[in-house]
Design an enzyme around this catalytic site. Structure first.
Site, PDB file in Angstrom:
ATOM      1  N   ASP A 291      41.509 -13.110 -93.239  1.00 58.50           N
ATOM      2  CA  ASP A 291      41.307 -14.444 -92.656  1.00 58.50           C
ATOM      3  C   ASP A 291      40.581 -14.394 -91.314  1.00 58.50           C
ATOM      4  OD1 ASP A 291      42.654 -15.274 -94.876  1.00 58.50           O
ATOM      5  OD2 ASP A 291      44.439 -15.993 -93.823  1.00 58.50           O
ATOM      6  N   ARG A 322      33.986 -17.712 -99.456  1.00 59.99           N
ATOM      7  CA  ARG A 322      33.702 -17.639 -98.010  1.00 59.99           C
ATOM      8  C   ARG A 322      32.474 -16.785 -97.692  1.00 59.99           C
ATOM      9  NH1 ARG A 322      40.008 -17.439 -95.752  1.00 59.99           N
ATOM     10  NH2 ARG A 322      40.256 -19.698 -95.817  1.00 59.99           N
TER      11      ARG A 322
HETATM   12  O1  S3P Z   1      50.666 -14.242 -97.831  1.00 58.85           O
HETATM   13  C1  S3P Z   1      50.046 -14.953 -97.047  1.00 58.85           C
HETATM   14  O2  S3P Z   1      50.644 -15.733 -96.249  1.00 58.85           O
HETATM   15  C2  S3P Z   1      48.572 -14.886 -97.041  1.00 58.85           C
HETATM   16  C3  S3P Z   1      47.929 -13.803 -97.590  1.00 58.85           C
HETATM   17  C4  S3P Z   1      46.462 -13.641 -97.577  1.00 58.85           C
HETATM   18  O3  S3P Z   1      45.972 -13.903 -98.881  1.00 58.85           O
HETATM   19  P1  S3P Z   1      45.595 -12.728 -99.931  1.00 58.85           P
HETATM   20  O4  S3P Z   1      46.770 -11.876-100.125  1.00 58.85           O
HETATM   21  O5  S3P Z   1      45.237 -13.495-101.157  1.00 58.85           O
HETATM   22  O6  S3P Z   1      44.450 -11.965 -99.330  1.00 58.85           O
HETATM   23  C5  S3P Z   1      45.792 -14.606 -96.601  1.00 58.85           C
HETATM   24  O7  S3P Z   1      44.409 -14.648 -96.831  1.00 58.85           O
HETATM   25  C6  S3P Z   1      46.362 -15.999 -96.695  1.00 58.85           C
HETATM   26  O8  S3P Z   1      45.773 -16.863 -95.758  1.00 58.85           O
HETATM   27  C7  S3P Z   1      47.848 -15.992 -96.397  1.00 58.85           C
HETATM   28  C1  PEP Z   2      43.386 -18.047 -97.674  1.00 60.48           C
HETATM   29  C2  PEP Z   2      44.151 -18.891 -96.981  1.00 60.48           C
HETATM   30  O1  PEP Z   2      45.230 -19.546 -97.464  1.00 60.48           O
HETATM   31  P1  PEP Z   2      45.835 -19.646 -98.939  1.00 60.48           P
HETATM   32  O2  PEP Z   2      45.361 -18.473 -99.728  1.00 60.48           O
HETATM   33  O3  PEP Z   2      47.317 -19.631 -98.714  1.00 60.48           O
HETATM   34  O4  PEP Z   2      45.361 -20.954 -99.503  1.00 60.48           O
HETATM   35  C3  PEP Z   2      43.874 -19.144 -95.551  1.00 60.48           C
HETATM   36  O5  PEP Z   2      44.684 -19.825 -94.903  1.00 60.48           O
HETATM   37  O6  PEP Z   2      42.840 -18.698 -95.031  1.00 60.48           O
END
Ligand code: S3P
Ligand code: PEP
Length: 411
Positions: A291, A322
């Protein structure tokens, strides 16, 4: 409002910001607390839409659970509703219905969940039709698509008659989020054994203990303030509610921004950001902190720092693609994101012979992605920038624009 223009500040920036709390920590705490029959006490729950949606759906008896665009809410609730034997239709925005869930559904089916797809195999919407434990609790699951599937399974693990054992395959992406899950489970009295070399995690059957749990501020949200300090001529910002030893992997922004011209000093209240000289080029692997990639890319493009980026494979299946979004929008601010090795290695940089200021105010499209809006907003420290659909920030940081108004004018 369909857009906002962020203008360069007319005065040195000296401010403190009380950041929104972490939606990742909040959404885990809510699921775990639900598994204590809501007997714990949660402090500083996030105002993020993803978290508010989680709270609403945990309390609702409606059959249809619409998570909107919240990935964690979709994945965590699918596992929670499945093992608590609730009959639900899980759905979300059109984009949510393009974000894969098959790996989690396959795992839940092995455990004994009856789940069907309502439209496309492997994608929401799904229908949860009850749960009958199969006796099989040793699962092999890919670790290189989304850690959210793994977190979802770990949290429900102690509720299963024999607990759960996960064997992860492939490179583990977003591992700090898995560790965050395990640590929050431990805060609620649940133990585990993780062997990261062997890529196995075991959670024995046990009960969560109701707990008073306080949620930290959001390091992902903090990253935009780091970028702002890096890009502003003169800035000192204290971010309140952050801890040096955080559960959040996005606290890696501290180390990343040492390369990009921001020093962090931890205080009793949070972290104080000041300016230091930036490097010309560096490399970073975003596997643990996907992120942060957009924040770094937009900042680097304007600051003229070359950043070699790896570990951004998962960006294509988030709120938008993205990588594609960055490649479309960075040129508007004089930057570019170039693929060096297919899907694995990129470089972000300022394009050669680009004027310091664009001839007219660039208009940045945000693709229903909160992080596109917030990553490009700090560019306004250098030249005016127009951000389309600014309301997208509500997903994780609803007060973002109000906070930004403390340091500059936004029209
Ligand atoms: O477990 C979480 O709270 C998150 C895990 C991440 O996703 P991924 O595991 O799909 O990379 C991240 O990008 C997302 O914003 C929040
Ligand atoms: C990827 C994100 O969130 P989620 O996967 O929980 O939608 C984010 O907050 O950047």
């Amino acid at each position: 409002m369909n857009s906002v223009i962020v203008n360069p500040p007319t005065q040195p920036i000296r401010t403190e910001i009380r950041l929104a709390s972490s939606k990742s920590e909040s959404n885990r705490a809510l699921i775990i607390n639900a598994l204590t029959q809501f007997k714990g006490q949660l402090e500083n729950i996030s105002s993020a839409r993803d978290t508010q949606t989680m709270m609403r759906l945990l309390q609702s008896s409606d059959v249809v659970a619409d998570v909107l665009d919240a990935g964690t809410t979709m994945r965590f609730l699918t596992a929670y509703f499945a093992v608590t034997n609730q009959h639900k239709t899980m759905t979300g925005t059109p984009r949510m219905c393009e974000r894969p869930i098959g790996i989690l559904v396959d795992a839940l089916r092995i455990l004994g969940a009856n789940i069907t797809y309502k439209q496309n195999e492997g994608y929401p919407p799904t229908e949860l039709n009850g749960f009958q434990y199969s006796g099989q609790n040793h699962l092999t699951i890919r670790g290189d698509v989304s850690s959210q599937y793994i977190s979802a399974l770990l949290m429900i693990g102690p509720m299963l008659p024999d607990g759960i054992t996960l064997e992860l395959t492939g490179e583990i992406g977003s591992r700090p989020y898995i560790e965050m899950t395990l640590q929050q489970m431990r805060a609620f009295g649940v133990t585990h054994e993780a062997n990261w070399e062997a890529k196995t995690i075991r959670v024995p059957a046990q009960h969560y203990t109701p707990t008073h749990y306080a949620i930290e501020s959001d390091w992902s949200g903090a990253s935009y303030w780091y970028s702002l300090v890096a890009l502003a001529k003169d800035a000192e910002v204290e971010l309140l509610g952050l801890k040096e030893n955080s559960l959040q992997g996005d606290s890696a922004i501290v180390k990343i921004m040492e390369h990009m011209g921001v020093k962090s000093v931890f205080t009793k209240r949070g972290v104080l950001l000041t300016k230091i000289p930036a490097e010309k080029a560096f490399a970073w692997d975003f596997t643990d902190c996907p992120d942060l990639a957009q924040t770094v890319a937009a900042c680097a493009a304007v600051a003229g720092i070359e950043v070699t980026m790896t570990g951004i494979e998962s960006l294509k299946i988030k709120e938008t693609d993205r990588v594609g979004a960055l490649q479309a929008e960075l040129p508007k601010i004089g930057g570019e994101l170039v693929e060096l090795e297919q899907n694995t290695k990129y470089i972000v940089r300022r394009k050669a012979e680009t004027p310091a200021t664009p001839p007219s105010t660039p208009v940045i499209e945000t693709y229903d992605d909160h992080r596109m809006a917030m990553a490009f907003a700090p560019v306004g420290m250098v030249f005016p920038v127009e951000i389309s659909e600014p309301h997208v920030v509500a997903k994780s940081y609803p007060s973002f624009w109000d906070d930004l108004k403390k340091v500059t004018t936004i029209a």
